[in-house]
Structures are given as structure tokens and as C-alpha cells.
Design an enzyme around this catalytic site. Structure first.
Site, mmCIF file in Angstrom:
data_model
loop_
_atom_site.group_PDB
_atom_site.id
_atom_site.type_symbol
_atom_site.label_atom_id
_atom_site.label_comp_id
_atom_site.label_asym_id
_atom_site.label_seq_id
_atom_site.Cartn_x
_atom_site.Cartn_y
_atom_site.Cartn_z
ATOM 1 N N SER A 81 -76.136 -3.856 6.540
ATOM 2 C CA SER A 81 -75.187 -3.660 7.641
ATOM 3 C C SER A 81 -74.808 -4.998 8.247
ATOM 4 O O SER A 81 -75.401 -6.023 7.940
ATOM 5 C CB SER A 81 -75.795 -2.768 8.738
ATOM 6 O OG SER A 81 -76.084 -1.477 8.255
ATOM 7 N N SER A 128 -73.648 0.491 4.216
ATOM 8 C CA SER A 128 -73.516 -0.640 5.127
ATOM 9 C C SER A 128 -72.829 -0.200 6.416
ATOM 10 O O SER A 128 -71.676 0.224 6.409
ATOM 11 C CB SER A 128 -72.701 -1.755 4.461
ATOM 12 O OG SER A 128 -72.775 -2.956 5.203
ATOM 13 N N ASP A 173 -71.017 -1.364 9.238
ATOM 14 C CA ASP A 173 -70.305 -2.593 9.620
ATOM 15 C C ASP A 173 -69.479 -2.330 10.874
ATOM 16 O O ASP A 173 -68.477 -1.603 10.828
ATOM 17 C CB ASP A 173 -69.404 -3.041 8.472
ATOM 18 C CG ASP A 173 -70.181 -3.255 7.182
ATOM 19 O OD1 ASP A 173 -71.314 -3.764 7.257
ATOM 20 O OD2 ASP A 173 -69.666 -2.890 6.105
#
Length: 349
Positions: free
Chosen positions: A239, A277, A279
Site C-alpha cells: 500500500s 495495494s 493507495d
């Protein structure tokens, strides 16, 4: 366990010190998010030298006070596989009411409760608060299930926050993070563009923990080339958390445009934006509320400042980090400068 509030003394260099310069806009004096007046950063690092490599990083806008409890703000989720406590209220109201605290995934909720303590102490009559806590998963190097972050760790980061150059690399919430195959951590940078006829400051701070192939000024640098025999497997739960601060007069909608560009900047350093991930970018402004928002047509220099400062902050998070061996004997290697610069096409401006 240690508490870090100023620049790292590990001897590792920032990207710019090695001649890796991103863009042509000038930086602020510190080349950090703390170049935005009134924005402070504090860290608490929890590192036992064995199975725990984690911590807390706090971005604290001094402009939040009893008189001004909210700053215009926006959140953008490039990929929402993560936990960003407090994000829906920012989306709904366009206002940031608390410092931004970053930590490890399974400690995010304890950190939010600790941040609530901090906010309640500063507003004894308040009945509703929106603590904002982001996270990345440092379970590759740290025993994340132990959830070692306590209220004291969070309060120490908040109360120790300063306007000095923040420590980078393996500190605070970046103590156990890995990005692009290398040891990463916290990174920061700033730019001072002229927009709508006036100088403004844009600063970024990142907690880097995502996958992909490291790319430096357009040149791919796979971990297998720079660290022969190094671990090429991407840790699960990759992340990135990005905090963007500015003193430019912008409204929440415009700040959303800045937050999106912060996520776009991850692509410049080779992010894979994988399924797992999380983000996220948070953008806020400290501009006086009586100033009208800047016209959209004058925002291009601010957009460029966001892209460049986030890219350089991500590189700083890698360049300043040190090789770390953690839980189950896993090792994340620091970026080797000699091979980096040897592989880089025209590394100097």
C-alpha cells in the site's frame, strides 16, 4: 524502542544529494512537507531489533484550533484495498478536522482511539470528532498481529511533532515498510511554484509500501539487478499513504484534483497498483478561509508541484532507508547507491 523527531542520522542520502533531481520547480528550504507553514511532523519508532519494526507518524496542522476546527480537504483512493479511518466524512464535508496519523494496518484502530483522546483533550465540550488514520501493512518485517502500538506511542508522535526536517526512511510508520522490492519507509519533499501570480508551497509526505519495478527518472531498476540474490517477492498487503499539504487557496473539489495527481505520481517511480495495494492520498490547505479559491485555469503549476514533490518523496523514502531484517528472518535490502547510479541514465541534471 526509540522516538525520532528530526532528520535521520543514519548517513543515508536523500535523492537530491545524489544528483537525482525531479523536475525544475524550486523546493522549499527543507524540501519537506514542513515547508508549508504550520504543518508539523512527529514520529514514534517501535523497533526491538528482532520481530517488531513499526511505529507512528503524525502530520499535525497547527491551523486546527478551537477557533478553526476544520481545513478544506479531500481524499482520493487510487485503489481502496486498505483502511483509512475518517475518510467518508472528508468526502462528504470536504473538511479535515484532525491531524493525520499513519501506522501499521492492524494498529490503525488503536491509533484512531488514541487520536480521539488527543482531540477530546483539546476540545473538552466536543461530542463528535473525526480522527483520520491511514495505514500500510508492515507484516513482512514486523509481527503485525502483536498490535504493539499504544496510546502513548500515538500521543508521543502528536505532541512531539515539529516544523523541522522530518526523519525519513526507517522511522515512525515507515519502520517496517518495503516498496518496489527495496527497504522503504517515510519520505517527504516540497515545491514552491508561482500560481495565479503568487508563490505558493506544496509539500508531500509518503508512507511507501507498494509493489512494482523501481523507476528513477524513467529508467527501470529491478531489484534483481541492483541486489543480486535479493528477495524479489512482493510482500502481501502492499500500500501507499500520501499526505499533501499546501498554502494555496483551494476548495475541497480542487484539493481532490491534487489528491488524484498524488496517486498518479506513484506511476512515475514504477508502482504496479496491484489488487492488494491500498493507495490513498489526502490533500488539505492551510490558506486563510477568507481567501477565494484559485481559478481552475491557474492550477497547472500546483498540479506540477504535487507530481514532482510526491515523486521525490517516494524516492527519498527508498534512498534514506536502511537494510532491515525482521520477523521470521526476512530481510528487506536498502537501495545500493553505487549500482543505482551506475545503472541510471544521466543521473545528474
Amino acid at each position: 524502542m526509540s522516538h525520532d523527531f528530526t532528520a535521520s542520522t543514519t548517513g543515508r542520502a536523500r535523492a537530491r544529494e545524489l544528483g537525482v533531481v525531479v523536475g525544475d520547480l524550486p523546493t522549499g528550504p527543507l524540501n519537506a512537507i514542513t515547508d508549508v507553514e504550520g504543518v508539523l511532523v512527529g514520529h514514534t519508532t517501535v523497533d526491538d531489533g528482532a520481530d517488531l519494526h513499526t511505529g507512528v507518524t503524525a502530520v499535525v496542522p497547527e491551523h486546527l484550533s478551537a477557533e478553526r476546527r476544520g481545513l478544506p480537504a479531500a481524499v482520493y483512493a487510487g485503489n481502496g484495498y486498505g483502511k483509512l479511518v475518517g475518510s467518508t466524512q472528508i468526502d462528504e464535508l470536504g473538511v479535515l478536522e484532525s491531524p493525520v496519523v499513519l501506522t501499521a494496518t492492524l494498529s490503525a484502530f488503536r491509533a484512531a482511539d488514541a487520536l480521539l483522546t488527543y482531540l477530546m483533550d483539546r476540545c473538552p465540550d466536543g461530542l463528535s470528532f473525526n480522527p483520520v488514520v491511514g495505514e500500510t501493512n508492515d507484516g513482512f518485517l514486523s509481527d503485525i498481529r502483536r498490535r504493539p502500538i499504544t496510546e502513548r506511542h500515538v500521543l508521543d508522535a502528536l505532541e512531539g511533532a515539529s516544523g523541522a526536517l522530518p526523519a525519513e526512511g526507517c522511522v515512525g510508520a515507515g519502520t517496517g515498510t518495503t516498496a518496489l522490492g527495496f527497504k522503504a519507509g517515510i519520505g517527504t519533499s516540497s515545491r514552491r511554484p508561482v500560481a495565479a501570480g503568487a508563490p505558493v508551497t506544496v509539500g508531500a509526505l509518503v508512507q511507501a509500501n507498494f509493489g512494482g519495478v523501481l523507476t528513477v527518472r524513467g529508467v527501470p531498476m529491478p531489484v534483481g539487478e541492483l541486489v543480486p540474490g535479493g528477495n524479489r517477492d512482493e510482500p502481501a498487503g502492499n500500500s501507499c499513504m500520501i499526505v499533501v499539504a499546501t498554502d494555496a487557496p483551494l476548495d475541497a473539489r480542487q484539493l481532490g484534483r491534487l489528491a488524484r495527481r498524488a496517486i498518479f505520481a506513484m506511476g512515475r517511480v514504477g508502482a504496479s497498483y496491484s489488487n492488494g495495494s491500498g493507495d490513498y492520498a489526502i490533500a488539505f490547505t492551510t490558506a486563510p478561509p477568507q481567501l477565494p479559491p484559485m481559478p481552475d485555469g491557474r492550477l497547472n503549476p500546483v498540479f506540477a508541484a504535487v507530481m514532482d514533490s510526491v515523486e521525490e518523496a517516494l524516492l527519498n523514502s527508498l534512498f534514506t532507508a536502511t537494510t532491515t531484517t525482521g520477523v521470521r528472518g526476512r530481510t528487506s535490502h536498502a537501495l545500493p547507491y553505487d549500482r543505482l547510479l551506475g545503472n541510471s541514465a544521466s543521473p545528474h541534471p
